[in-house]
Design a protein around this motif. Structure first.
Motif: not given
Ligand code: MG
Ligand code: 0L1
Length: 263
Positions: A63-64, A108, A110, A141, A143, A234-235
């Motif tokens: 993941k980024l 988030e 993504e 995601e 987090i 990424g989100g």
């Molecule tokens: Mg993320």
């Protein structure tokens, strides 16, 4: 250039992994190691990965994090980061996610990629990514920073596997030739109300840039993105806090929808 001894890296990896496994928050590690650098931070993250693999956990993707300018500004950092996804992070679309195993989860929306060729940096760019993409698909995601009240700096976050905790994927996968990712819309709903909307352009202009960035960052450690890697870019939306009782639903242009509830 690393500054921490191998013993300190091992001890900090154990400390942060225990915080994750026991859902116990801790203070940011740079309080005690103010001179640690990014190489130290990734050394700790890779040691957490090694510990999990040694126990038989499989790594199922990468993941980024912090790939949107809005999120970098929200968290007060200026560069994205990467982390790994372990097998037990994966939750089925429509499933119930147990918050008792988490500290203070946030969700988030993504866009994820699956590669079909190895991607190697430095110099990897979006065109390389498009040529090495099997499909794109939606992902959410969850987090869960191990740091108290999400108070951290970027080095502490990197060591903590960039807050990786759980993820949901599914929906509909598409060839990247069949959609313009930068204009692909995403609608995030919490308990039936829209809480955020975004398009893929929120992630570095196009989420393919995020995959290229991962290849270039991995190259600094002599690593590549192997063919067949699942990558969350990424989100596109802000991270939204959730607790037991909340339902999340995310609708994606052309890529279907994902939902989950927290119990
Ligand atoms: Mg993320
Ligand atoms: O996936 C992410 O963008 C999270 C990166 C780590 C920072 C945070 O916990 O918000």
């Amino acid at each position: 250039m690393s500054t921490l001894s191998r013993e300190a890296v091992a001890q900090l990896a154990e400390h942060l992994e225990n915080a994750e496994l026991q859902a116990q928050d801790v203070t940011k590690i740079t309080n005690d190691y103010p001179t640690m650098d990014f190489e130290d931070a990734y050394d700790i993250q890779w040691e957490i990965r090694r510990r999990k693999e040694a126990r038989g956990t499989k790594i199922v993707g990468m993941k980024l994090g912090l790939t949107s300018w809005a999120k970098m500004a929200q968290m007060g950092v200026e560069v994205p980061c990467y982390g790994f996804l372990a097998d037990y992070f994966s939750c089925a679309n429509g499933s119930a996610i147990d918050t008792s195993t988490l500290i203070h989860p946030k969700v988030e929306a993504e866009i994820a990629f699956v590669t079909n060729k190895v991607l190697t940096g430095p110099g990897c760019h979006a065109a390389d990514v498009f040529a090495a993409t099997e499909c794109v698909l939606p992902a959410v995601e969850i987090i869960d920073s191990r740091y108290r009240d999400f108070k951290f700096d970027l080095k502490s976050v990197v060591a903590d596997n960039c807050s990786s905790s759980r993820f949901v994927t599914g929906g509909r996968s598409l060839s990247v030739d069949h959609m313009d990712l930068s204009t692909a819309g995403v609608v995030l709903e919490k308990n039936g109300e829209i809480v955020d909307m975004a398009t893929g352009a929120a992630v570095l202009g196009n989420p393919a840039e995020s995959v290229a960035m991962l290849a270039n960052m991995l190259a600094e450690r002599g690593e590549v993105i192997p063919a067949g890697t699942f990558i969350m870019t990424g989100g596109v939306t802000a991270a939204v806090a959730v607790e037991a009782g909340d339902c999340i639903s995310v609708r994606y242009h052309d890529l279907g929808s994902l939902s989950m509830r927290f119990v």
